[in-house]
Design a protein around this motif. Sequence first.
Motif, PDB file in Angstrom:
ATOM      1  N   VAL A  91       0.829  -1.200   0.000  1.00 12.07           N
ATOM      2  CA  VAL A  91       0.000   0.000   0.000  1.00 12.07           C
ATOM      3  C   VAL A  91       0.870   1.259   0.000  1.00 12.07           C
ATOM      4  O   VAL A  91       0.489   2.300  -0.562  1.00 12.07           O
ATOM      5  CB  VAL A  91      -0.964   0.000   1.215  1.00 12.07           C
ATOM      6  N   THR A 105      -6.936   1.784   6.771  1.00 12.14           N
ATOM      7  CA  THR A 105      -7.778   0.816   6.074  1.00 12.14           C
ATOM      8  C   THR A 105      -9.208   0.915   6.602  1.00 12.14           C
ATOM      9  O   THR A 105      -9.429   0.886   7.818  1.00 12.14           O
ATOM     10  CB  THR A 105      -7.261  -0.615   6.281  1.00 12.14           C
ATOM     11  N   THR A 118     -13.361  -0.497   5.961  1.00  6.43           N
ATOM     12  CA  THR A 118     -14.189  -1.540   5.364  1.00  6.43           C
ATOM     13  C   THR A 118     -15.579  -0.982   5.104  1.00  6.43           C
ATOM     14  O   THR A 118     -16.254  -0.515   6.032  1.00  6.43           O
ATOM     15  CB  THR A 118     -14.279  -2.771   6.280  1.00  6.43           C
ATOM     16  N   ASP A 119     -15.996  -1.003   3.865  1.00  7.44           N
ATOM     17  CA  ASP A 119     -17.309  -0.492   3.501  1.00  7.44           C
ATOM     18  C   ASP A 119     -18.406  -1.469   3.926  1.00  7.44           C
ATOM     19  O   ASP A 119     -18.129  -2.606   4.337  1.00  7.44           O
ATOM     20  CB  ASP A 119     -17.380  -0.248   1.990  1.00  7.44           C
ATOM     21  N   THR A 139     -16.003  -4.432   1.302  1.00  5.49           N
ATOM     22  CA  THR A 139     -14.842  -4.020   0.518  1.00  5.49           C
ATOM     23  C   THR A 139     -13.866  -3.241   1.390  1.00  5.49           C
ATOM     24  O   THR A 139     -14.252  -2.311   2.105  1.00  5.49           O
ATOM     25  CB  THR A 139     -15.268  -3.134  -0.670  1.00  5.49           C
ATOM     26  N   ARG A 140     -12.599  -3.636   1.327  1.00  6.81           N
ATOM     27  CA  ARG A 140     -11.555  -2.939   2.078  1.00  6.81           C
ATOM     28  C   ARG A 140     -10.829  -1.960   1.152  1.00  6.81           C
ATOM     29  O   ARG A 140     -10.515  -2.297   0.018  1.00  6.81           O
ATOM     30  CB  ARG A 140     -10.546  -3.946   2.660  1.00  6.81           C
ATOM     31  N   ARG A 141     -10.604  -0.762   1.646  1.00  8.13           N
ATOM     32  CA  ARG A 141      -9.885   0.227   0.862  1.00  8.13           C
ATOM     33  C   ARG A 141      -9.063   1.098   1.807  1.00  8.13           C
ATOM     34  O   ARG A 141      -9.213   1.035   3.030  1.00  8.13           O
ATOM     35  CB  ARG A 141     -10.843   1.089   0.037  1.00  8.13           C
ATOM     36  N   THR A 142      -8.167   1.892   1.223  1.00  5.34           N
ATOM     37  CA  THR A 142      -7.270   2.731   2.009  1.00  5.34           C
ATOM     38  C   THR A 142      -7.636   4.197   1.831  1.00  5.34           C
ATOM     39  O   THR A 142      -7.815   4.666   0.704  1.00  5.34           O
ATOM     40  CB  THR A 142      -5.812   2.519   1.575  1.00  5.34           C
ATOM     41  N   ASP A 161     -13.747   8.858   4.077  1.00  2.00           N
ATOM     42  CA  ASP A 161     -12.876   9.177   2.946  1.00  2.00           C
ATOM     43  C   ASP A 161     -11.557   9.820   3.346  1.00  2.00           C
ATOM     44  O   ASP A 161     -10.797  10.249   2.485  1.00  2.00           O
ATOM     45  CB  ASP A 161     -13.606  10.091   1.965  1.00  2.00           C
TER      46      ASP A 161
END
Length: 432
Positions: A84, A254, A256-257, A261-264, A336
């Motif tokens: 990442v 990190t 988690t939606d 879904t995991r996003r940074t 965000d």
Amino acid sequence: MDASALTKLLSPTGWALLNALPPYDERQAMVLATGLRAKGVDPELAAAALTQSRLRAKAHLKFDTFADGMLFTQDGLEQATRLVVAARHAQRYHAAGVTKVADLTCGIGADSMTFAGTGLRVLATDIDEVTASIATVNLRHFPEAEVRHADGLSIDLAAEGVDGVFADPARRTRSGTRIFDPRSYAPPLDDVWALRSVVPAVGIKVGPGIPHAGLPTDAETQWVSVDGDVVEAALWFGPLAPEGPGRTALVLRTVTDDDGTRRTVSRTLRHSQGDDELVPDVGAVGHYLYEPDGAIIRAGLVAQAAAELSGRLLDRTIAYVTTDSPAPRSAVGSADSADLATGYRVLDVMPFSLKKIKAYLRERGVGRLTIKKRGTAVVPEQLRKQLDLRGTAEATVVLTRIAGSQQVLVVEPLIRPDGTNILDSPTPPERG
């Protein structure tokens, strides 16, 4: 791992054995090793395969499922950049218009993998033959990358068509001791950043503990944290620092939606070269306490964080920010953006006294205590023993210095273990 073990591991038999091993389990490692020997597997091969299985399991934190097809050394894994963060490195080179990067100290190839995976051409070198061989294995799926066993500083960058340089000098001795003096890195830091006279786009990964004194005035020095852990600092020169020289902190988190879904998400604070230093207010303990992210503290940007949090410091030399009202949500994170700081609600404040703390916690039945500290010589483990905690309740205390005296703040985290914010509760408890 030596050359003999690597050769056996890379044989068809060795590679098949490694990839057939079950997920690594420390409790079963001895049983598995005994079973391999009983089947007549070469002891050196068995040991190498089990070591790689263990390292692959550990590497999931940095490489996720990519780790399952990679090879590692212990030192290489410890120094390797998380994917990442490596992705952020690659973004800099792309934004600068770089087309070919020389990764002069490629190690196991973590950054080179990301460079190549994003379309950059890569010339990766390492002075250690076994390490270069491991990097070759890890980069086998990337035709854009070439690995050489060579001293990266000996490469003719212009002849190779290189227009971007990256280096991650070794910061440990062969015995594993951490090196803090940049002049003792391998290669020395001065030798690497001298390359900017040949190729202006130079990036150098350094240890997060690098002192501010002596940092090059023409570089952006950025400290990076991932989910609360400070993982690196890096120097960026020329077109890789488009906003100019200075100190920055990049906070990555990190999330988690709802759909899993995991996003940074990220947040950056900056102090540009030549900017006036912010002088934050210093004052009494408010209703809330915020501990800035470690990257912000290492970058010396606590004053900037205090301004974003609309707060003041408890002490000019200690990285705690206090506020009378909750900090703006934009500063403490959202879906965000990453948190600038970890927040707490202040429940009580008292002078440091072992007798008073012990009585306070005993009265409330506290048996599990989280102890945080800054600006005090108290050792949490020793204090916990002295308190002789009993009960089922949990509590968090912060030991720090306020106006020259040692104080204890009893606090509760604003974010509960389930991820909800206590400020969303309809009737928060009053401070005692």
